[in-house]
Design a protein around this motif. Structure first.
Motif, PDB file in Angstrom:
ATOM      1  N   LYS A 124      -5.290  11.103   1.402  1.00  0.00           N
ATOM      2  CA  LYS A 124      -4.393  11.081   0.249  1.00  0.00           C
ATOM      3  C   LYS A 124      -3.928   9.665  -0.065  1.00  0.00           C
ATOM      4  O   LYS A 124      -2.866   9.459  -0.615  1.00  0.00           O
ATOM      5  CB  LYS A 124      -3.189  11.996   0.571  1.00  0.00           C
ATOM      6  CG  LYS A 124      -2.373  12.425  -0.626  1.00  0.00           C
ATOM      7  CD  LYS A 124      -3.132  13.367  -1.530  1.00  0.00           C
ATOM      8  CE  LYS A 124      -2.560  13.455  -2.918  1.00  0.00           C
ATOM      9  NZ  LYS A 124      -1.397  14.263  -3.086  1.00  0.00           N
ATOM     10  N   CYS A 125      -4.748   8.664   0.281  1.00  0.00           N
ATOM     11  CA  CYS A 125      -4.321   7.285   0.095  1.00  0.00           C
ATOM     12  C   CYS A 125      -4.343   6.914  -1.387  1.00  0.00           C
ATOM     13  O   CYS A 125      -5.348   7.093  -2.068  1.00  0.00           O
ATOM     14  CB  CYS A 125      -5.224   6.335   0.875  1.00  0.00           C
ATOM     15  SG  CYS A 125      -4.682   4.624   0.747  1.00  0.00           S
ATOM     16  N   GLY A 126      -3.236   6.351  -1.867  1.00  0.00           N
ATOM     17  CA  GLY A 126      -3.175   5.898  -3.253  1.00  0.00           C
ATOM     18  C   GLY A 126      -3.888   4.574  -3.465  1.00  0.00           C
ATOM     19  O   GLY A 126      -4.020   4.101  -4.583  1.00  0.00           O
ATOM     20  N   ASN A 127      -4.368   3.969  -2.382  1.00  0.00           N
ATOM     21  CA  ASN A 127      -5.037   2.674  -2.458  1.00  0.00           C
ATOM     22  C   ASN A 127      -6.498   2.729  -2.047  1.00  0.00           C
ATOM     23  O   ASN A 127      -7.085   1.698  -1.714  1.00  0.00           O
ATOM     24  CB  ASN A 127      -4.341   1.660  -1.545  1.00  0.00           C
ATOM     25  CG  ASN A 127      -3.114   1.084  -2.182  1.00  0.00           C
ATOM     26  OD1 ASN A 127      -2.127   1.778  -2.297  1.00  0.00           O
ATOM     27  ND2 ASN A 127      -3.198  -0.153  -2.628  1.00  0.00           N
ATOM     28  N   SER A 132       0.856  -1.180   0.000  1.00  0.00           N
ATOM     29  CA  SER A 132       0.000   0.000   0.000  1.00  0.00           C
ATOM     30  C   SER A 132       0.884   1.218   0.000  1.00  0.00           C
ATOM     31  O   SER A 132       1.955   1.206   0.559  1.00  0.00           O
ATOM     32  CB  SER A 132      -0.857   0.017   1.252  1.00  0.00           C
ATOM     33  OG  SER A 132      -1.481  -1.219   1.388  1.00  0.00           O
ATOM     34  N   ASN A 133       0.430   2.226  -0.654  1.00  0.00           N
ATOM     35  CA  ASN A 133       1.313   3.384  -0.730  1.00  0.00           C
ATOM     36  C   ASN A 133       0.540   4.677  -0.654  1.00  0.00           C
ATOM     37  O   ASN A 133      -0.634   4.748  -0.953  1.00  0.00           O
ATOM     38  CB  ASN A 133       2.081   3.318  -2.043  1.00  0.00           C
ATOM     39  CG  ASN A 133       1.120   3.334  -3.202  1.00  0.00           C
ATOM     40  OD1 ASN A 133       0.531   4.352  -3.505  1.00  0.00           O
ATOM     41  ND2 ASN A 133       0.927   2.193  -3.843  1.00  0.00           N
ATOM     42  N   ASP A 134       1.233   5.687  -0.246  1.00  0.00           N
ATOM     43  CA  ASP A 134       0.651   7.007  -0.159  1.00  0.00           C
ATOM     44  C   ASP A 134       1.698   7.995  -0.568  1.00  0.00           C
ATOM     45  O   ASP A 134       2.535   8.378   0.213  1.00  0.00           O
ATOM     46  CB  ASP A 134       0.244   7.312   1.279  1.00  0.00           C
ATOM     47  CG  ASP A 134      -0.821   6.345   1.729  1.00  0.00           C
ATOM     48  OD1 ASP A 134      -1.966   6.591   1.409  1.00  0.00           O
ATOM     49  OD2 ASP A 134      -0.466   5.327   2.341  1.00  0.00           O
ATOM     50  N   PHE A 135       1.680   8.348  -1.824  1.00  0.00           N
ATOM     51  CA  PHE A 135       2.633   9.364  -2.222  1.00  0.00           C
ATOM     52  C   PHE A 135       2.078  10.700  -1.813  1.00  0.00           C
ATOM     53  O   PHE A 135       0.922  11.006  -2.029  1.00  0.00           O
ATOM     54  CB  PHE A 135       2.871   9.367  -3.727  1.00  0.00           C
ATOM     55  CG  PHE A 135       3.817  10.461  -4.110  1.00  0.00           C
ATOM     56  CD1 PHE A 135       5.174  10.280  -3.901  1.00  0.00           C
ATOM     57  CD2 PHE A 135       3.360  11.671  -4.560  1.00  0.00           C
ATOM     58  CE1 PHE A 135       6.052  11.307  -4.184  1.00  0.00           C
ATOM     59  CE2 PHE A 135       4.243  12.698  -4.848  1.00  0.00           C
ATOM     60  CZ  PHE A 135       5.590  12.509  -4.664  1.00  0.00           C
ATOM     61  N   GLU A 190       0.565   3.007   9.294  1.00  0.00           N
ATOM     62  CA  GLU A 190       1.295   3.968   8.457  1.00  0.00           C
ATOM     63  C   GLU A 190       0.484   5.267   8.292  1.00  0.00           C
ATOM     64  O   GLU A 190       1.008   6.371   8.477  1.00  0.00           O
ATOM     65  CB  GLU A 190       1.560   3.322   7.088  1.00  0.00           C
ATOM     66  CG  GLU A 190       2.161   4.251   6.047  1.00  0.00           C
ATOM     67  CD  GLU A 190       1.560   4.011   4.664  1.00  0.00           C
ATOM     68  OE1 GLU A 190       1.393   2.848   4.263  1.00  0.00           O
ATOM     69  OE2 GLU A 190       1.231   4.999   3.996  1.00  0.00           O
ATOM     70  N   HIS A 191      -0.792   5.145   7.965  1.00  0.00           N
ATOM     71  CA  HIS A 191      -1.625   6.345   7.797  1.00  0.00           C
ATOM     72  C   HIS A 191      -1.630   7.201   9.053  1.00  0.00           C
ATOM     73  O   HIS A 191      -1.450   8.414   9.004  1.00  0.00           O
ATOM     74  CB  HIS A 191      -3.076   5.946   7.493  1.00  0.00           C
ATOM     75  CG  HIS A 191      -3.315   5.601   6.069  1.00  0.00           C
ATOM     76  ND1 HIS A 191      -4.563   5.270   5.613  1.00  0.00           N
ATOM     77  CD2 HIS A 191      -2.492   5.548   4.996  1.00  0.00           C
ATOM     78  CE1 HIS A 191      -4.493   5.012   4.308  1.00  0.00           C
ATOM     79  NE2 HIS A 191      -3.247   5.167   3.921  1.00  0.00           N
ATOM     80  N   ALA A 192      -1.869   6.555  10.188  1.00  0.00           N
ATOM     81  CA  ALA A 192      -1.972   7.331  11.430  1.00  0.00           C
ATOM     82  C   ALA A 192      -0.617   7.946  11.784  1.00  0.00           C
ATOM     83  O   ALA A 192      -0.549   9.083  12.265  1.00  0.00           O
ATOM     84  CB  ALA A 192      -2.471   6.441  12.558  1.00  0.00           C
ATOM     85  N   LEU A 210      -0.527  -2.876   8.994  1.00  0.00           N
ATOM     86  CA  LEU A 210       0.611  -1.994   8.706  1.00  0.00           C
ATOM     87  C   LEU A 210       0.144  -0.726   7.996  1.00  0.00           C
ATOM     88  O   LEU A 210       0.601   0.382   8.287  1.00  0.00           O
ATOM     89  CB  LEU A 210       1.639  -2.731   7.835  1.00  0.00           C
ATOM     90  CG  LEU A 210       2.268  -3.982   8.449  1.00  0.00           C
ATOM     91  CD1 LEU A 210       3.121  -4.702   7.403  1.00  0.00           C
ATOM     92  CD2 LEU A 210       3.109  -3.637   9.673  1.00  0.00           C
ATOM     93  N   HIS A 211      -0.775  -0.909   7.055  1.00  0.00           N
ATOM     94  CA  HIS A 211      -1.280   0.224   6.286  1.00  0.00           C
ATOM     95  C   HIS A 211      -1.980   1.227   7.204  1.00  0.00           C
ATOM     96  O   HIS A 211      -1.762   2.443   7.116  1.00  0.00           O
ATOM     97  CB  HIS A 211      -2.249  -0.310   5.215  1.00  0.00           C
ATOM     98  CG  HIS A 211      -2.699   0.703   4.208  1.00  0.00           C
ATOM     99  ND1 HIS A 211      -3.836   0.530   3.452  1.00  0.00           N
ATOM    100  CD2 HIS A 211      -2.189   1.895   3.830  1.00  0.00           C
ATOM    101  CE1 HIS A 211      -4.000   1.568   2.648  1.00  0.00           C
ATOM    102  NE2 HIS A 211      -3.010   2.421   2.860  1.00  0.00           N
ATOM    103  N   ALA A 212      -2.779   0.739   8.130  1.00  0.00           N
ATOM    104  CA  ALA A 212      -3.495   1.620   9.063  1.00  0.00           C
ATOM    105  C   ALA A 212      -2.506   2.340   9.990  1.00  0.00           C
ATOM    106  O   ALA A 212      -2.634   3.537  10.255  1.00  0.00           O
ATOM    107  CB  ALA A 212      -4.503   0.808   9.880  1.00  0.00           C
TER     108      ALA A 212
HETATM  109 ZN   LIG Z   1      -2.856   4.343   2.102  1.00  0.00          ZN
END
Ligand SMILES: [Zn+2]
Ligand SMILES: [Zn+2]
Length: 806
Positions: A780-783, A3-6, A698-700, A694-696
């Motif tokens: 701003k999530c890319g996923n 998962s990514n968030d540029f 990362e966002h927080a 992990l994705h959650a």
């Molecule tokens: Zn994301």
């Protein structure tokens, strides 16, 4: 699953200008209700109490100090004539240090009179030594102009203060260089004008006694890193002429101002942080809008998309805009003069409109006493609004923070702050509008659906305790250092001693410039080889900015930095510019131009991207058993591949359309942590839930980083993966969205346990069931915010925190 968030590279400095004008207006009609009573009535409206904390900020008596003995009588008389009876203790302390020749930063609250701290030693020196000069730097022309008025008003013989910036007529420039002894300018002018023309400035620089750097907390990130080297170039030119000026800096309150000022100037700096100025008492309430019932349609009066707030997230909490509008209506109905700060212009209009409607429903005509204020009003319109509010014709005003710059207005009974404004400095700036002399006032921070806001309303110590948020910059960024060394080499050949001045990484950057044919090494130093000077923009970001042009008229609407252009301006994107909706017809990547037309479709667009990240090198790491924490260089490759169209009213996905955009590469600095699969299993995270956990997390974590450093989540990107080829373990990366890094990842690494503890608490304390914009969803999530697991994110962070040393 990756998962990514540029996140884009945006680094517009915040300008939190101190209101130092003597023309500030106050007073007006009689006193309103006591803040505590008013607050009691406001919070009694709904079923659940939305107030999470009430802080009584007591009134403080000022602590005056005697005038320093070295301050000449003429100077004291000039200040006394302007109403300054005696300095406050912090002013005298900083002034004494500077006069003794120590570099000093004074970091105290809004309107604490930081300017006296540098004016005293600087002007005393100008009076004592008729040859000495002073250079004053402000982040904006407007602030320099304010300061010019203040210094000129002292009418000191022979000082001849003058602004020297892009607006200064050519005909006056030579006179200023020759005769002014107090020159006010900005870093851009120093970089583009004064340093390249140092020969013409030699007389001024030779006699330079003080360099004043006002609002120095605005020099952060990539811009701050550039300014740090412009100051080193200034020191170098001064040294060539035999001058060693003392640096005096003024900063908003922040974590560790001495270190930030030291990085900015490259000099040891002493901090003065004890604020001894008087202030009025404020009752400060932290307000969290209630959760909506689970199956509520979340019908807002205005779709959140149209306000430029969150635009793709499922709302589970009543919006901060609606809550603020209700509060504004209630305070106005009580006859309380109230100012509401709203982040976006459209949002301010929505708050004013909703408050007006609510008031008119109660008492027809009452709505007329509320107005919206935004930047861009003519001066006369602003004065009219000020007058109306002063006299009580107007009781409520909803404004963007444009008011911070445009209007002198203090002495309100209540201030509502819709959403944390990003830094403590801005928060206090806004809250500082409340309170007439000798009277208590009310300030309310209304939390938005955002992890940082949520954290703050549940952790008042982060607002009212010692500041942790620091101004970060990274002068060692090679993308900043190399072009700055090129500028320096044009000004005078570089010598080995200069490598020490420019610090870490300077030698490598010089070698690179030699290899690239830009510098030539001779026995006497490194010489610039080209005829023309290098083009270096201090505010430059990764990639050239993209121009947004209206096709029908050819009008340039504005620019978007290259980093986020693919996200915001792809063909078919619905793009909001100052609250007006446009649709992009075409993005020309080569020419850096997007053609748009005004149109307001009933859908919004959401770009999707794929991102790859590879580890280039590790700078530092902590081995904590099953957990590893790392800081290092990474290469991020990303490509915007498609976008979704969604109905604004319902959020329903209409379709997904492919895009054909090139990949982009970013070499930057990242912080990352790894966990062993065994430790995750032991904590109860099922293998299938690892990606969402992990994705959650990362966002927080991205959402909470602004607590530690003055950045916003748009300065940072992230990527999480259940197994990364370079770490061979479940990993969460958080990286600077600027080429070469801007200091944010480094700060995150340095404060890792405090940062991740706050992240964990923000998630755990959010009242939602499965995750919401207040905790683990990202705008701003890319996923598309998928997958996300809120409970497992807490488990992940617990594993990290139990193992990581503090
Ligand atoms: Zn994301
Ligand atoms: Zn939540």
């Amino acid at each position: 699953m990756t998962s990514n968030d540029f996140s884009s590279a945006r680094g517009t400095p915040r300008h939190d200008l101190e209101s130092s004008s003597a023309a500030t207006v106050s007073a007006g009609p009689g006193p309103g209700p006591a803040p505590a009573d008013l607050l009691r009535r406001l919070r009694a409206r709904g079923a659940a109490d939305p107030v999470t904390h009430v802080e009584r900020v007591p009134a403080r008596a000022g602590v005056p100090a005697p005038w320093p003995s070295w301050a000449p009588a003429e100077l004291r008389a000039a200040f006394t004539g302007r109403g300054v009876v005696a300095p406050w203790q912090h002013q005298a302390q900083a002034a004494n240090l500077a006069y003794e020749g120590q570099h000093v930063v004074v970091a105290t609250g809004t309107a604490s009179g930081k300017s006296l701290a540098y004016q005293l030693p600087a002007l005393a020196t100008l009076l004592a030594d008729p040859r000495a000069t002073v250079l004053y730097l402000a982040p904006t022309k407007a602030l320099a102009a304010d300061q010019l008025r203040a210094v000129a008003a002292l009418e000191l013989e022979g000082v001849r203060p003058a602004c020297y910036d892009g607006d200064t007529p050519r005909t006056e420039r030579e006179w200023i260089r020759r005769h002014s002894r107090f020159v006010l300018t900005n870093p851009d002018m120093l970089h583009h004008g004064i340093l390249p023309g140092h020969a013409q400035w030699s007389g001024f620089l030779r006699r330079l006694a003080y360099v004043v750097i006002d609002e120095c907390h605005t020099y952060r990130g990539v811009f701050g890193s550039h300014v740090a080297h412009v100051l080193r170039r200034l020191r170098r030119q001064c040294a060539r002429f035999g001058a060693t000026p003392v640096f005096v800096l003024a900063s908003a309150t922040s974590g560790d101002p001495a270190t930030a000022a030291g990085r900015l100037t490259g000099l040891p700096v002493t901090a003065v942080t004890e604020d001894a100025s008087p202030r009025g008492g404020v009752t400060f309430a932290l307000w969290e809008p209630p959760l909506l019932p689970p199956d509520s349609s979340a019908a807002s009066l205005v779709p959140p998309q149209a306000t430029g707030e969150h635009d793709e997230l499922h709302q589970v909490r009543r919006s901060a805009l609606r809550e603020t509008a209700d509060l504004l209506a209630d305070t106005v109905a009580e006859g309380v003069r109230t100012l509401a700060f709203v982040r976006s212009r459209k949002g301010a209009e929505v708050v004013a409109a909703n408050a007006r409607r609510a008031l008119d429903d109660a008492v027809p005509g009452l709505g007329d006493r509320v107005a919206a204020y935004r930047g861009g009003y003519l001066r006369e319109e602003r004065r009219e609004l000020e007058r109306a509010l002063l006299h009580g014709d107007l009781l409520g005003l909803a404004s963007t923070n444009a008011l911070e710059l445009g209007v002198d207005l203090v002495g309100l009974d209540a201030v509502l702050i819709c959403g944390y404004p990003g830094t403590r400095a801005s928060l206090w700036q806004q809250a500082g509008r409340a309170g007439r002399s000798g009277q208590e006032a009310l300030a309310v921070l209304v939390a938005r659906d955002d992890p940082l806001d949520t954290y703050l309303v549940h952790h008042p110590e982060a607002i009212f305790g010692a500041p942790v948020e620091a101004t970060v910059l990274d002068p060692a960024n090679p993308y900043v250092l190399a072009p700055q060394l090129a500028c320096a080499a044009v000004e005078a050949p570089l010598t080995p001693a200069d490598l020490t001045l420019f610090g870490e990484g300077a030698k490598e950057a010089v070698d690179q410039l030699v290899a690239a044919g830009a510098l030539r090494q001779r026995p006497t130093g490194w010489y610039w080889r080209h005829r023309e000077r290098p083009e270096v923009d201090l505010r430059g970001e990764g990639g050239a900015p993209v121009a947004v042009v209206e096709s029908s008229t050819g009008r340039l609407l504005g620019t978007v930095d290259g980093g986020s252009s693919h996200f915001l301006l792809h063909s078919g994107a619905v793009y909001l510019h100052q609250g007006v909706s446009y649709v992009v017809d075409q993005l020309d990547v080569v020419d850096g131009c997007a053609l748009v037309r005004a149109e307001e479709p009933d859908w919004s667009t959401h770009a999707r991207d794929v991102t790859d990240l590879s580890v280039v090198s590790v700078r530092s790491y902590v081995d904590a058993g099953p957990v590893g924490m790392f800081l290092g260089e990474v290469d991020v490759t990303s490509q915007v591949v498609s976008y979704q169209r969604r109905r604004i009213a319902t959020g329903e996905v209409i379709d997904t359309r492919p895009l054909d955009l090139p990949t982009r590469e970013l070499r930057t600095v990242a912080v990352w942590f790894t966990l062993s699969p065994q430790s995750l299993a032991a904590a109860g995270v099922q293998p299938a839930d690892v990606p969402g956990a992990l994705h959650a997390a990362e966002h927080a974590a991205i959402g909470l980083l602004p607590l530690m450093a003055t950045c916003d989540r748009w300065d940072i990107g992230g990527l999480s993966t259940a197994v990364h080829p370079d770490t061979e373990a479940p990993t969460v990366f958080v990286y600077d969205g600027h080429p070469g890094g801007a200091g944010f990842a480094e700060r995150a690494y340095g404060t890792a346990s405090a940062w991740l503890r706050a992240t964990r608490d923000a998630i755990a304390e959010c009242g939602c069931e499965t995750g919401c914009p207040s905790c683990v969803q990202s705008p701003k999530c890319g996923n598309g915010n998928n997958p996300l697991s809120k409970p497992d994110a807490i488990r992940v962070l617990d594993v990290v925190l139990t193992n990581l040393p503090d």
